[in-house]
Design an enzyme around this catalytic site. Structure first.
Site, short mmCIF file in Angstrom:
data_model
loop_
_atom_site.label_atom_id
_atom_site.label_comp_id
_atom_site.label_asym_id
_atom_site.label_seq_id
_atom_site.Cartn_x
_atom_site.Cartn_y
_atom_site.Cartn_z
N LEU B 16 0.86 -1.19 0.00
CA LEU B 16 0.00 0.00 0.00
C LEU B 16 0.89 1.24 0.00
CD1 LEU B 16 -3.02 -0.63 2.39
CD2 LEU B 16 -2.78 -1.08 -0.05
N HIS B 17 1.34 1.63 -1.19
CA HIS B 17 2.19 2.82 -1.29
C HIS B 17 1.31 4.06 -1.33
CE1 HIS B 17 1.61 3.06 -5.73
NE2 HIS B 17 1.39 1.78 -5.56
N ALA B 18 1.91 5.18 -1.64
CA ALA B 18 1.20 6.46 -1.42
C ALA B 18 -0.15 6.57 -2.14
CB ALA B 18 2.11 7.62 -1.83
#
Lengths: 156, 107
Positions: B16-18
């Site tokens: 879950l990146h930006a």
């Protein structure tokens, strides 16, 4: 990981010349290359990729800070730098407010875990109201580097 | 006042990146319930699911399990929507008010 190990101190830009988002991204990436933290041949590619990333969704998370970042093959070693704008820059931030402090992170494409860990570290610091306030006021390379080092010494 | 809890594993390679975090916050913010999120694989703290600044601390890499808790009248709906959003690999533009085009390059 300490923030002072992640941020490439010599590449910090205490007063950004650029006045728009893309210019700020370009200036910070150029600074990393000028100070040996990024292959100069990668500047153009990394800049385009970071801007393309930003176009997909603003990294202006509010409270005057933005964290443009990109994972790309042209980046061999993870590196980051900080830019400060006393005028403020429009990053199309979540809260629509101008951005005064920009933390730019470049990561190799194949290490998403390291990239996420670095983002977590950066936000752990940006979370602190004091850190944001002092960062906005730090107007020399030394002041910014000192602030980062001091923040590393502070307990959560 | 209803309380609901759901757990879901992060399956995408990128974690879950930006951008997924922002999308999560967008969707969470459409509910009236308070929403908290915890990365139980890392044993992390409980984070405000509606705050992008806080949610960036989730550090949810691939295979991490996150717990989503909601309190409020629409708690069940919120947990259902958010767990399915994560399950779908965050590629569910119908749930995203921001409507970013799904793009595979750059980030």
């Amino acid at each position: 990981m300490r923030l002072s190990e992640l941020i490439h101190g010599p590449s910090v830009v205490p007063e950004l010349a650029a006045t728009d988002r893309n210019g700020v991204i370009r200036e910070l990436i150029q600074s990393l290359a000028d100070h040996g933290a990024l292959d100069p041949d990668s500047v153009e590619t990394a800049t385009r990729a970071a801007i393309a990333r930003e176009n997909q969704g603003s990294t202006g998370f509010g409270k005057g800070v933005a964290v443009p970042h990109v994972k790309h093959d042209c980046v061999k070693t993870m590196t980051a730098t900080i830019g400060r704008s006393s005028r403020g820059v429009d990053f199309a931030a979540l809260d629509r407010a101008p951005v005064y402090s920009v933390v730019l992170l470049l990561s190799p494409a194949e290490t998403p875990e390291d990239h996420l860990a670095a983002m977590e570290k950066i936000f752990r610091y940006l979370q602190r109201e004091n850190f944001r306030r002092f960062l906005r006021q730090a107007d020399t390379v030394e002041a910014i580097s000192d602030l980062v080092a001091e923040a590393d010494e502070m307990k959560e | 006042m209803t309380e609901a809890v759901g757990e879901v594993a992060v399956t995408t390679k990128e974690g879950l990146h930006a951008r997924p975090v922002m999308r999560f916050v967008d969707v969470a913010s459409t509910f009236g319930s308070t929403i908290s999120v915890c990365n139980i694989t890392l044993g992390g703290e409980s984070l405000d699911g509606k705050s992008a600044m806080e949610m960036m601390l989730l550090e949810a890499t691939q295979n991490c399990v996150i717990r989503i808790s909601a309190k409020g009248d629409d708690a069940n709906e919120a947990v259902a929507a958010l767990t399915s959003l994560v399950e779908s690999g965050m590629e569910n533009p119908a749930s995203s008010p921001s409507g970013d085009p799904p793009t595979a390059s750059a980030s």
